[in-house]
Design an enzyme around this catalytic site. Structure first.
Site, short mmCIF file in Angstrom:
data_model
loop_
_atom_site.label_atom_id
_atom_site.label_comp_id
_atom_site.label_asym_id
_atom_site.label_seq_id
_atom_site.Cartn_x
_atom_site.Cartn_y
_atom_site.Cartn_z
N SER B 66 0.84 -1.21 0.00
CA SER B 66 0.00 0.00 0.00
C SER B 66 0.87 1.26 0.00
O SER B 66 1.55 1.50 -0.99
CB SER B 66 -1.08 0.01 1.07
OG SER B 66 -2.08 -0.95 0.74
N HIS B 71 4.35 14.33 5.74
CA HIS B 71 4.24 15.75 5.42
C HIS B 71 4.75 16.52 6.63
O HIS B 71 4.39 16.19 7.76
CB HIS B 71 2.79 16.15 5.17
CG HIS B 71 2.11 15.34 4.11
ND1 HIS B 71 2.38 15.49 2.77
CD2 HIS B 71 1.19 14.35 4.18
CE1 HIS B 71 1.65 14.65 2.07
NE2 HIS B 71 0.92 13.93 2.90
N CYS B 86 -1.36 -3.84 4.05
CA CYS B 86 -2.23 -5.04 4.04
C CYS B 86 -1.51 -6.24 4.64
O CYS B 86 -1.97 -7.37 4.52
CB CYS B 86 -2.75 -5.32 2.63
SG CYS B 86 -1.46 -5.57 1.42
#
Lengths: 135, 135
Positions: B66, B71, B86
């Protein structure tokens, strides 16, 4: 005392009961992501995609305002979309588009506020605004 | 009746009161992301980074499992990290690393389960396992 505000907002969609034929390949999710962006004032800096075998795909957009991602599991008729933004977006418009284009009403959205603006910074902004109003 | 399980797990860290000097530039967050990955069995497919001016950076890794994103807002001494996977990861080990390397204890983690395995699919898996045990 200055009110705390948040730095970004994170919209999280989990979408189930989607036809596997709609979410199996990169070209499909690229269209989805680009259309979502077109519904917002967000700016795309770069895009990355990955096709999984036999089906399933990931797409990630690096935005000037944070990121937009999608992961699909066609075998479970499921896709997950995340939009992290430091500017306001019309999330209802995006939800309406997804519900329509994916022909499902099994969609949930969570909205998380991310990050606190520290009180000191908030206080400085307030003082600056007061100074401007006195000019 | 088959028990429902989930498809992925999303770990969400919000980290405050971090020195701006630690999170201003791409080379710093690239090191963070790569070290987080090294604490897990995750596989990096591609990486994208963006330097904002005068400071602040975004980094996104597209993973086989995934994605991992970061940030930073040095002006608010804040960074946000998301790991969507996952497969299982040791999130406490990552939290311990972040607390240590960023010299802060103002860290929160949210864990969201993403996507339901539909009952029908779950039932098929159960039947298949029973068949195998009878062989």
């Amino acid at each position: 005392m200055a009110r705390l505000s948040t730095i970004g907002t994170h919209y999280i969609w989990d979408i189930q009961r989607v036809s596997a034929h709609e979410i199996s390949y990169v070209f499909e999710i690229r269209t989805l992501l680009r259309h979502i962006c077109s519904l917002t004032p967000l700016t795309i800096e770069s895009e990355s995609y990955k096709q999984f075998q036999p089906v399933g795909a990931t797409g990630i957009m690096l935005l000037s305002e944070s990121h937009l991602s999608i992961h699909t599991w066609p075998e479970h008729e499921f896709l997950a979309i995340d939009l992290f933004s430091c500017i306001p977006v019309d999330h209802q418009r995006i939800t309406d588009y997804l519900t329509s284009v994916l022909s499902t009403d099994d969609i949930t959205i969570k909205i998380l506020e991310r990050g606190r603006v520290p009180e000191q910074v908030q206080a400085e902004i307030t003082i600056e605004k007061q100074d401007q109003s006195m000019m």
